[in-house]
Design a protein around this motif. Structure first.
Motif, short mmCIF file in Angstrom:
data_model
loop_
_atom_site.label_atom_id
_atom_site.label_comp_id
_atom_site.label_asym_id
_atom_site.label_seq_id
_atom_site.Cartn_x
_atom_site.Cartn_y
_atom_site.Cartn_z
N LYS A 102 0.83 -1.20 0.00
CA LYS A 102 0.00 0.00 0.00
C LYS A 102 0.86 1.25 0.00
O LYS A 102 2.01 1.25 0.43
N SER A 103 0.28 2.35 -0.47
CA SER A 103 1.02 3.62 -0.55
C SER A 103 0.87 4.44 0.72
O SER A 103 1.35 5.55 0.79
N TRP A 104 0.19 3.92 1.72
CA TRP A 104 0.02 4.61 2.99
C TRP A 104 0.60 3.78 4.12
O TRP A 104 0.82 2.59 3.98
N VAL A 105 0.84 4.45 5.23
CA VAL A 105 1.37 3.78 6.43
C VAL A 105 0.32 3.93 7.52
O VAL A 105 -0.11 5.05 7.83
N VAL A 106 -0.12 2.80 8.09
CA VAL A 106 -1.09 2.83 9.18
C VAL A 106 -0.31 2.92 10.49
O VAL A 106 0.65 2.17 10.71
N MET A 107 -0.74 3.84 11.33
CA MET A 107 -0.07 4.07 12.61
C MET A 107 -1.11 4.21 13.70
O MET A 107 -2.30 4.37 13.42
N THR A 108 -0.65 4.16 14.94
CA THR A 108 -1.52 4.49 16.07
C THR A 108 -0.86 5.60 16.88
O THR A 108 0.36 5.69 16.96
N ASP A 109 -1.72 6.45 17.46
CA ASP A 109 -1.23 7.48 18.38
C ASP A 109 -0.92 6.81 19.72
O ASP A 109 -1.12 5.60 19.87
N PRO A 110 -0.42 7.54 20.71
CA PRO A 110 -0.08 6.93 21.99
C PRO A 110 -1.25 6.26 22.72
O PRO A 110 -1.04 5.40 23.56
N ALA A 111 -2.49 6.61 22.35
CA ALA A 111 -3.66 5.99 22.97
C ALA A 111 -4.18 4.80 22.17
O ALA A 111 -5.17 4.18 22.53
N GLY A 112 -3.53 4.50 21.04
CA GLY A 112 -3.94 3.35 20.23
C GLY A 112 -4.92 3.66 19.12
O GLY A 112 -5.41 2.75 18.46
N ASN A 113 -5.21 4.94 18.86
CA ASN A 113 -6.11 5.32 17.78
C ASN A 113 -5.38 5.26 16.44
O ASN A 113 -4.32 5.86 16.29
N GLU A 114 -5.98 4.56 15.47
CA GLU A 114 -5.35 4.43 14.17
C GLU A 114 -5.47 5.71 13.35
O GLU A 114 -6.46 6.43 13.44
N PHE A 115 -4.45 5.96 12.54
CA PHE A 115 -4.46 7.02 11.53
C PHE A 115 -3.51 6.60 10.43
O PHE A 115 -2.69 5.71 10.62
N CYS A 116 -3.65 7.20 9.27
CA CYS A 116 -2.79 6.85 8.14
C CYS A 116 -2.01 8.07 7.67
O CYS A 116 -2.54 9.18 7.63
N ILE A 117 -0.77 7.83 7.31
CA ILE A 117 0.03 8.85 6.63
C ILE A 117 0.15 8.39 5.19
O ILE A 117 0.74 7.35 4.90
N LEU A 118 -0.48 9.16 4.33
CA LEU A 118 -0.55 8.83 2.91
C LEU A 118 0.74 9.21 2.20
O LEU A 118 1.59 9.91 2.76
N ARG A 119 0.85 8.81 0.96
CA ARG A 119 1.98 9.25 0.14
C ARG A 119 1.77 10.71 -0.20
O ARG A 119 0.65 11.23 -0.17
N ALA A 120 2.85 11.39 -0.53
CA ALA A 120 2.75 12.79 -0.98
C ALA A 120 2.14 12.83 -2.37
O ALA A 120 2.28 11.87 -3.15
N PHE A 121 1.45 13.91 -2.68
CA PHE A 121 0.97 14.10 -4.04
C PHE A 121 2.16 14.34 -4.96
O PHE A 121 3.16 14.96 -4.57
N THR A 122 2.05 13.88 -6.20
CA THR A 122 3.05 14.18 -7.20
C THR A 122 2.85 15.62 -7.66
O THR A 122 1.76 16.18 -7.50
N PRO A 123 3.86 16.24 -8.29
CA PRO A 123 3.67 17.61 -8.82
C PRO A 123 2.49 17.68 -9.80
O PRO A 123 1.77 18.67 -9.83
N GLU A 124 2.28 16.62 -10.58
CA GLU A 124 1.17 16.61 -11.54
C GLU A 124 -0.18 16.60 -10.80
O GLU A 124 -1.11 17.28 -11.22
N GLU A 125 -0.25 15.83 -9.73
CA GLU A 125 -1.49 15.81 -8.96
C GLU A 125 -1.76 17.16 -8.32
O GLU A 125 -2.90 17.63 -8.29
#
Length: 129
Positions: A102-125
């Motif tokens: 996948k192009s994103w990274v799934v993470m949790t904050d210190p309390a265990g709540n999930e969030f994703c850090i997506l890939r950066a947009f390309t210059p064209e996007e």
């Protein structure tokens, strides 16, 4: 009839710990802070100010017990740098069944709540906005 999206509510055992953690991660400001509630808003004058919904951390007695039914997806300029920064702040990479390609990274904050850090947009996007 009109509805406006005001905030995203996050249950927290300790809003005064979790709220500031998210404020630092996002570069947002704390606009309300009590023992039971912490509100975050985008940095004043930023492009998100007055546009993005607030984040409201509310004190609850129970801890997190299952995978979130809703989570935040964050779009960075530099994914690797932001993942490393989040990890240095106490976030953890997690596998919720997303697979390794996948192009994103799934993470949790210190309390265990999930969030994703997506890939950066390309210059064209970026140019298409």
């Amino acid at each position: 009839m009109t509805l406006n999206w005001q905030c995203i509510v996050v249950d927290a055992a300790d809003p005064r710990t979790l709220g500031p953690w998210w404020a630092e991660l996002l570069g947002w400001r704390i606009t309300h802070d009590t023992e039971n509630e912490v509100v975050l808003e985008p940095a004043e004058g930023s492009p998100q100010d007055g546009v993005s919904p607030d984040l409201l951390f509310i004190k609850v007695p129970e801890g997190k017990s299952t995978k979130n039914r809703i989570h935040l997806d964050l779009r960075p300029d530099d994914q690797a740098a932001e993942v490393a920064r989040a990890e240095a702040m106490g976030a953890t990479r997690v596998d919720v069944g997303q697979g390794g390609d996948k192009s994103w990274v799934v993470m949790t904050d210190p309390a265990g709540n999930e969030f994703c850090i997506l890939r950066a947009f390309t210059p064209e996007e970026l140019a298409s906005f």
